[in-house]
Design an enzyme around this catalytic site. Structure first.
Site, PDB file in Angstrom:
ATOM      1  N   TRP B 324      32.963  53.314  23.089  1.00  0.00           N
ATOM      2  CA  TRP B 324      32.384  54.242  21.936  1.00  0.00           C
ATOM      3  C   TRP B 324      33.739  54.740  21.432  1.00  0.00           C
ATOM      4  CZ3 TRP B 324      32.652  59.564  21.709  1.00  0.00           C
ATOM      5  CH2 TRP B 324      31.907  60.156  20.759  1.00  0.00           C
ATOM      6  N   HIS B 325      34.526  55.324  22.668  1.00  0.00           N
ATOM      7  CA  HIS B 325      35.581  56.281  22.218  1.00  0.00           C
ATOM      8  C   HIS B 325      36.719  55.606  21.407  1.00  0.00           C
ATOM      9  CE1 HIS B 325      34.291  59.032  25.143  1.00  0.00           C
ATOM     10  NE2 HIS B 325      34.934  59.742  24.794  1.00  0.00           N
ATOM     11  N   GLY B 326      36.939  54.367  21.214  1.00  0.00           N
ATOM     12  CA  GLY B 326      37.562  53.736  20.468  1.00  0.00           C
ATOM     13  C   GLY B 326      37.628  52.001  20.681  1.00  0.00           C
ATOM     14  N   PHE B 492      37.311  59.207  16.634  1.00  0.00           N
ATOM     15  CA  PHE B 492      35.956  58.453  17.117  1.00  0.00           C
ATOM     16  C   PHE B 492      34.884  58.543  16.151  1.00  0.00           C
ATOM     17  CE2 PHE B 492      38.910  58.056  20.141  1.00  0.00           C
ATOM     18  CZ  PHE B 492      39.146  59.320  21.090  1.00  0.00           C
TER      19      PHE B 492
END
Lengths: 311, 492
Positions: B324-326, B492
């Site tokens: 999700w973060h990257g 993000f």
């Protein structure tokens, strides 16, 4: 119930004044810190501008403009003694051609000189699309000039942070908190000295130089420079002042002298590259320079006398 | 526009001023308009994505409720699936297309299949992960029985409310929607508290985080030159940077919303004072953790299906959280490491207990707790190496350099002061970090520092606020000569 309403009203009034008080003290704090963190190396430029503004109206016959080359390179007092006319050296460090335009317009607010002499070292450069710097810092001393808005738009574009940094020094200089020293508080001006020297920035240092007579490849002006020069010639013409463009002597040759000659010819004004007259001026590379770009007090005197003799 | 920009300093008072001047009926329209304008300042075209997400999830909610009332549970599941797939598809296309393509390409090449996947040259829409998750959480909440929102303006505002639009907190509809329906009057106490929160947020972001960024960026960008102890110091400082950056943003968001009379969820509860990694993740980015717990961990079975299944679920959640973060393997590894810490922690728990009993360690002693906090910090900080690095290879080389550090002299010969921060900066940072630790410690003890200040006399409060504003402007990293560092979580 009436008491409660009175209390609430009193509380609202107190809170309102608290917010106003905090805003005022914050603005005062920001202004104070802005002044504290501003660089101190422009005091001379501030002094010359203040000294000019203190002159009686219509008291000058000749005003010179330009960057440090003019500011340090022409002794206005000596020129005044020689020619008997009132002369003021309204140069300042780094003065690009559009800043010169600003200075000229500022000068015409209170003076009606017959001759305007402009050094051409920065005729090829416009100050534009830039952050706050030393040159912009000293222009803050010129206030109430409608043209200044156009000048600042040219420098800052539409960047709100740059505009803010002009009017709120803390925005530009807050990182200098590490360089705060005693002089940051006192900020002594030398207005009296610059009034006495007719704006001339005297340099006594002697640093021998070697002439580099290699002829640089001649460059041409960009359109924006030509526009600024056009503007300057026009404003001088409107105010009845003749324009003399000069290149104050350097230890090397000027790369835009051909371009300047062409401009002067097409605009019916005079240009003199004083590098071609170093001998006639009597400049001595061993004693008349403080560095390759600037003359010292001895060299500046000689230039002042030569220009008067030239007329 | 960034919170730490002149545009926002002009935008926000105008929005607040007009908000409290217009009639109640108009207020939410004004907020919605302001929110869309705020988002369009980033990129005009991408407003269509947020509108698409809003419309899909709004109608999904209504249709789910209708299908429940008409007894069609099959329809209900289909509608949720459509909502989830369409929103995640938008996210996947804009954020993960190139990543999945390169992973597939690499995987197929292992089996000697050489295929070149096309790459999309799309700018990542700011905040897409945040508002997508927020909109999806609404769909899932309605699926679980919450009443659907009928008012499209209220719902659109829930998805796009500007203080939390681009980097959270990821709010639940049950928290935010009722607040938009309430009559909103100017409340001086909320204004004051919100202002204090914004001041604290700006202190964290522009005084601490952006200052540290100068050092961390210099060292990490030149990690092959700045080896050993340079990287150790940079990694330690990055832990502070990312905390202050993200917490600073969240705090400004909280403060801005509170000034408007809206209470958002506090996303950080003194995370670096956690005694275990599991506890850290209950205190860091609380709303994301809560989202994953309710919408992934619990549906997977949570801890209800035995220890092994629990550990698998924890690993799944953290790997997905990393993703999700990257869109990068290094983020997935970062997530995986944090998951692994908790799994190993759980497995070793009986052994640790036995050791404590053998050594007769009093777990209630402060020194023991401080040791646990320190170890937790080091473990989390180690994982930040993968988070900060551009790729896995870089992270591995940095770790190698860290463990082989032998250039201790950089602290004595002045070299450490040549990486973007001088002695004065380090001194200032030390003071700021002490203030931060004190504040977090007070928060842990349920002492609200701003309430302590508010309870003091009138002149003290005025002086405090004036000094705080001046200090933030004097010591902060801002202005035209400074390249504004984006808030880290914006990517993000």
């Amino acid at each position: 119930m009436g008491n409660n309403k009175n209390k609430n009203t009193k509380l609202s009034v107190q809170r309102f004044f608290a917010v106003i008080f905090i805003m005022l003290t914050s603005f005062a704090g920001i202004a104070f810190l802005g002044r504290l963190t501003e660089p101190v190396n422009n005091q001379d430029a501030f002094s010359t501008i203040d000294a000019f503004h203190e002159l009686p109206d219509n008291s000058l016959d000749i005003i010179t403009f330009g960057s440090s080359h003019m500011w340090k390179g022409l002794n206005a007092v000596k020129m005044q003694e020689t020619c008997g006319k009132k002369v003021y050296n309204y140069g300042a460090n780094w003065q690009r051609i559009n800043t010169t335009n600003l200075f000229i317009r500022d000068a015409f607010r209170t003076q009606m000189p017959k001759l305007v002499i402009i050094d051409t070292f920065f005729a090829c450069e416009i100050l534009e699309n830039t952050d706050m710097n030393g040159e912009l810092q000293y222009t803050r001393r010129i206030t109430g000039l409608p043209y200044k808005l156009r000048y600042l738009k040219q420098c800052f574009g539409t960047d709100p942070e740059r505009w803010l940094s002009y009017y709120m020094p803390l925005c530009a200089y807050h990182d200098r908190w590490k360089q705060i020293e005693e002089i940051s508080f006192t900020r002594p001006l030398q207005t009296e000295l610059f009034r006495k020297n007719q704006g001339y920035c005297r340099v006594d240092d002697i640093n021998p130089v070697e002439y580099d007579d290699h002829r640089w490849k001649q460059d041409s002006f960009v359109e924006s420079s030509v526009n600024e020069l056009d503007n300057i010639v026009e404003i001088c013409s409107v105010h009845g002042a003749k324009v003399l463009f000069v290149t104050i002597p350097l230890a090397y040759n000027f790369a835009f002298s051909d371009a300047m000659r062409e401009f002067a010819r097409s605009h019916d004004c005079v240009y003199v590259d004083l590098n071609d007259y170093r001998g006639e001026i009597g400049l001595d590379p061993e004693s008349d320079f403080t560095d390759e770009d600037h003359l010292n007090v001895s060299g500046a005197e000689k230039v002042g006398i030569f220009l008067d003799n030239m007329k | 526009m960034l919170f730490n920009s002149v545009e926002f300093i002009i935008f926000f008072p105008i929005v607040v001023g007009i908000y409290f001047l217009v009639p109640n009926k108009i207020k939410k329209y004004w907020l919605l308009l302001s929110s869309y304008y705020f988002y369009m300042c980033w990129n005009l075209k991408y407003i269509l994505l947020i509108l698409a997400s809003t419309l899909i999830t709004y109608f999904s909610g209504i249709l789910i409720e209708k299908s429940v009332k008409s007894g069609r549970t099959g329809w209900k599941k289909a509608i949720v699936a459509i909502s989830l797939i369409s929103n995640l598809l938008i996210l996947a296309v804009f954020k993960y297309f190139n990543f999945f393509g390169s992973v597939l390409q690499a995987g197929l090449s292992l089996f000697k299949f050489q295929i070149t996947f096309p790459r999309l040259d799309l700018l990542l829409p700011v905040g897409i992960s945040f508002y997508t998750f927020q909109a999806l959480s609404y769909t899932l909440d309605v699926y679980r029985g919450q009443a659907a929102e009928k008012n499209p303006v209220d719902y659109a505002l829930f998805v796009s409310f500007f203080p939390q639009l681009v980097a959270g907190p990821i709010e639940r509809s049950s928290n935010l929607l009722p607040q938009f329906k309430k009559e909103s009057k100017f409340d001086y106490d909320c204004f004051r508290e919100g202002f204090f929160l914004m001041l604290w947020g700006y202190f964290l972001k522009i005084v601490i985080a952006d200052r540290i960024a100068l050092f961390v960026n210099t060292v990490y960008d030149g990690y092959e030159t700045y080896t050993g102890f340079y990287l150790i110091v940079a990694t330690l400082l990055f832990a502070v940077q990312i905390y202050c950056d993200f917490c600073g943003y969240s705090t400004i968001a909280l403060g801005a919303a509170l000034i408007l009379g809206i209470r958002l969820t506090d996303n950080f509860h003194s995370p670096y004072l956690s005694a275990t990694v599991a506890d850290f993740w209950r205190r860091w980015h609380v709303t994301l953790g809560s989202w994953f717990k309710d919408n992934l961990y619990v549906p997977l079975g949570g801890n209800r299906k035995g220890s092994f299944r629990k550990m698998m679920n924890v690993m799944t959640v953290f790997l997905v959280s990393g993703l999700w973060h990257g869109a990068s393997l290094s983020y997935v590894i970062w997530g995986g490491i944090n998951g692994l810490y908790q799994v190993i922690g759980e497995l070793l728990s009986p052994i640790r207990q036995k050791i404590r009993n053998e050594l007769k360690i009093n777990v209630k002693k402060n020194i023991f707790r401080m040791a646990k906090i320190f170890v937790t910090f080091l473990l989390v900080d180690f994982s930040w190496i993968f988070f900060r690095s551009d790729n896995t290879g870089m992270a591995v080389r940095i770790i190698k350099s860290v463990f082989m550090a032998d250039n201790f002299q950089i602290f004595f010969d002045g070299s450490i002061l040549q990486c973007g921060l001088d002695g004065w900066d380090f001194l200032l940072l030390s003071v700021c970090i002490l203030i931060l630790v004190f504040s977090d410690y007070c928060k842990q003890k349920n002492i609200v520092v701003r309430k302590m200040i508010i309870s003091r006399n009138y002149w003290f409060r005025c002086l405090f606020i004036t000094c705080a504003v001046c200090a933030i402007l004097l010591f902060g990293k801002w202005g035209p000569s400074f390249d504004n560092a984006d808030f880290i979580y914006f990517q993000f």
